[in-house]
Design a protein around this motif. Sequence first.
Motif, PDB file in Angstrom:
ATOM      1  N   HIS A  61       0.874  -1.193  -0.004  1.00  0.00           N
ATOM      2  CA  HIS A  61       0.122  -0.022  -0.084  1.00  0.00           C
ATOM      3  C   HIS A  61       0.866   1.198  -0.058  1.00  0.00           C
ATOM      4  O   HIS A  61       1.789   1.227   0.574  1.00  0.00           O
ATOM      5  CB  HIS A  61      -0.966   0.072   1.101  1.00  0.00           C
ATOM      6  CG  HIS A  61      -1.631  -1.273   1.437  1.00  0.00           C
ATOM      7  ND1 HIS A  61      -2.894  -1.479   0.641  1.00  0.00           N
ATOM      8  CD2 HIS A  61      -1.514  -2.657   1.920  1.00  0.00           C
ATOM      9  CE1 HIS A  61      -3.567  -2.803   1.056  1.00  0.00           C
ATOM     10  NE2 HIS A  61      -2.509  -3.181   1.858  1.00  0.00           N
ATOM     11  N   TRP A 198      -5.165   2.431   4.197  1.00  0.00           N
ATOM     12  CA  TRP A 198      -5.643   3.701   3.374  1.00  0.00           C
ATOM     13  C   TRP A 198      -4.850   4.971   3.586  1.00  0.00           C
ATOM     14  O   TRP A 198      -4.511   5.653   2.658  1.00  0.00           O
ATOM     15  CB  TRP A 198      -7.150   3.725   3.518  1.00  0.00           C
ATOM     16  CG  TRP A 198      -8.162   3.008   3.266  1.00  0.00           C
ATOM     17  CD1 TRP A 198      -7.906   2.143   2.120  1.00  0.00           C
ATOM     18  CD2 TRP A 198      -9.278   2.787   3.618  1.00  0.00           C
ATOM     19  NE1 TRP A 198      -8.718   1.429   1.955  1.00  0.00           N
ATOM     20  CE2 TRP A 198      -9.917   1.761   2.908  1.00  0.00           C
ATOM     21  CE3 TRP A 198     -10.189   3.231   4.425  1.00  0.00           C
ATOM     22  CZ2 TRP A 198     -11.002   1.209   3.092  1.00  0.00           C
ATOM     23  CZ3 TRP A 198     -11.486   2.914   4.932  1.00  0.00           C
ATOM     24  CH2 TRP A 198     -12.023   1.869   4.006  1.00  0.00           C
ATOM     25  N   GLU A 201      -2.026   5.079   1.397  1.00  0.00           N
ATOM     26  CA  GLU A 201      -2.240   5.224   0.047  1.00  0.00           C
ATOM     27  C   GLU A 201      -2.783   6.812   0.141  1.00  0.00           C
ATOM     28  O   GLU A 201      -3.342   7.220  -1.091  1.00  0.00           O
ATOM     29  CB  GLU A 201      -3.324   4.374  -0.308  1.00  0.00           C
ATOM     30  CG  GLU A 201      -2.866   2.947  -0.168  1.00  0.00           C
ATOM     31  CD  GLU A 201      -3.968   1.814  -0.477  1.00  0.00           C
ATOM     32  OE1 GLU A 201      -5.374   2.319  -0.533  1.00  0.00           O
ATOM     33  OE2 GLU A 201      -3.671   0.858  -0.423  1.00  0.00           O
ATOM     34  N   ASP A 202      -2.702   7.657   0.882  1.00  0.00           N
ATOM     35  CA  ASP A 202      -2.857   9.087   1.094  1.00  0.00           C
ATOM     36  C   ASP A 202      -4.479   9.310   0.575  1.00  0.00           C
ATOM     37  O   ASP A 202      -4.920  10.352   0.051  1.00  0.00           O
ATOM     38  CB  ASP A 202      -2.260   9.777   0.015  1.00  0.00           C
ATOM     39  CG  ASP A 202      -0.856  10.062  -0.002  1.00  0.00           C
ATOM     40  OD1 ASP A 202      -0.291   9.929   1.471  1.00  0.00           O
ATOM     41  OD2 ASP A 202       0.208  10.035  -0.738  1.00  0.00           O
ATOM     42  N   ARG A 203      -5.101   8.385   1.435  1.00  0.00           N
ATOM     43  CA  ARG A 203      -6.593   8.546   1.220  1.00  0.00           C
ATOM     44  C   ARG A 203      -7.176   9.710   2.100  1.00  0.00           C
ATOM     45  O   ARG A 203      -6.721   9.696   3.206  1.00  0.00           O
ATOM     46  CB  ARG A 203      -7.480   7.346   1.324  1.00  0.00           C
ATOM     47  CG  ARG A 203      -8.753   7.332   0.987  1.00  0.00           C
ATOM     48  CD  ARG A 203      -9.353   5.931   1.072  1.00  0.00           C
ATOM     49  NE  ARG A 203     -10.811   5.729   0.834  1.00  0.00           N
ATOM     50  CZ  ARG A 203     -11.722   4.495   0.519  1.00  0.00           C
ATOM     51  NH1 ARG A 203     -11.010   3.619   0.816  1.00  0.00           N
ATOM     52  NH2 ARG A 203     -12.919   4.948   0.070  1.00  0.00           N
ATOM     53  N   ASP A 207     -13.209  10.335   3.935  1.00  0.00           N
ATOM     54  CA  ASP A 207     -13.566   9.429   3.136  1.00  0.00           C
ATOM     55  C   ASP A 207     -13.323   8.156   3.948  1.00  0.00           C
ATOM     56  O   ASP A 207     -14.009   7.264   4.163  1.00  0.00           O
ATOM     57  CB  ASP A 207     -12.575   9.177   1.883  1.00  0.00           C
ATOM     58  CG  ASP A 207     -13.196  10.221   1.054  1.00  0.00           C
ATOM     59  OD1 ASP A 207     -13.998  10.880   1.142  1.00  0.00           O
ATOM     60  OD2 ASP A 207     -12.598  10.074  -0.203  1.00  0.00           O
ATOM     61  N   MET A 208     -12.211   7.898   4.716  1.00  0.00           N
ATOM     62  CA  MET A 208     -11.933   6.691   5.681  1.00  0.00           C
ATOM     63  C   MET A 208     -12.975   6.722   6.755  1.00  0.00           C
ATOM     64  O   MET A 208     -13.531   5.780   7.001  1.00  0.00           O
ATOM     65  CB  MET A 208     -10.492   6.933   6.152  1.00  0.00           C
ATOM     66  CG  MET A 208      -9.383   6.721   5.150  1.00  0.00           C
ATOM     67  SD  MET A 208      -7.732   6.529   6.239  1.00  0.00           S
ATOM     68  CE  MET A 208      -7.284   8.201   6.571  1.00  0.00           C
ATOM     69  N   ASP A 211     -16.189   5.440   5.129  1.00  0.00           N
ATOM     70  CA  ASP A 211     -16.140   3.968   4.975  1.00  0.00           C
ATOM     71  C   ASP A 211     -15.843   3.038   5.865  1.00  0.00           C
ATOM     72  O   ASP A 211     -16.080   1.815   5.753  1.00  0.00           O
ATOM     73  CB  ASP A 211     -15.179   3.793   3.730  1.00  0.00           C
ATOM     74  CG  ASP A 211     -15.549   4.720   2.519  1.00  0.00           C
ATOM     75  OD1 ASP A 211     -16.633   4.851   2.095  1.00  0.00           O
ATOM     76  OD2 ASP A 211     -14.641   4.818   1.556  1.00  0.00           O
TER      77      ASP A 211
END
Length: 253
Positions: A61, A198, A201-203, A207-208, A211
Amino acid sequence: MLAAAALTADGPLPPGTGDHGLLFGTRRGLLSLDAGDSRWVVPPGHVAWVPPSRLRHAGRHGEFDGWCVTVAESACADLPGAACALRSSGLLNEAVLRACTWDEGPLDAVRWRLAGVILDEIRTLRPAEFGLSMPLDPRLLSVAGGLLGDLAGARSLDDWAAEAAMPARTFTRNFALETGCSLADWRQRARLMRALEWLAEDRPVADMATDLGYDNVSAFIAMFRRATGVTPSRYADQPLAGNSVSIARETPP
């Protein structure tokens, strides 16, 4: 006795079904491992040991950079018998990086001694709480799979007990016996492990939070801080070798 190789974000991974043990180390990004009866995440500054024939899947990741040491089965007898995550050491990292420069062929006396240092480090490193034990009972394993497939879900303990066709008290007792923690703690650990993937992965944090089933970003950040001691953004900004997580066993809000 052993061989070492660098791992990159898109390079090949060693097969996990052979008669050799595997030691994975992460320098940047995050590595996730499925060892059948347990799952692990390996952030920078940590390693994961997987005994022979145990690795089912490995995922990388973010901008991953790391290494892998393959250990002959004959040298695994006094190494951990179950997959585990460990806090790395400067000595281990430097020894492995040196071993990554070796060409193929038998080890000479100098390389044999360095290989012994690597094995000694595996035996003595401190454990790190990055694991997620999977239950063996098929009914509980189905529940664990359901939780992993829907980490944002809000099903209650009674709902999952009914799914497993068990009285709630029996379900609670058996789940804790097989995984080492309560259903709520297991779900929090699974959510945190996914958040770490995540984050590598620079999310976006918002959003995290959505989700993973949190009502708002603040609740997610509070959980992350309780578990790691820092906020998600602070964790991502830490020096690579300094990232560390101690996953707390507590019920999330």
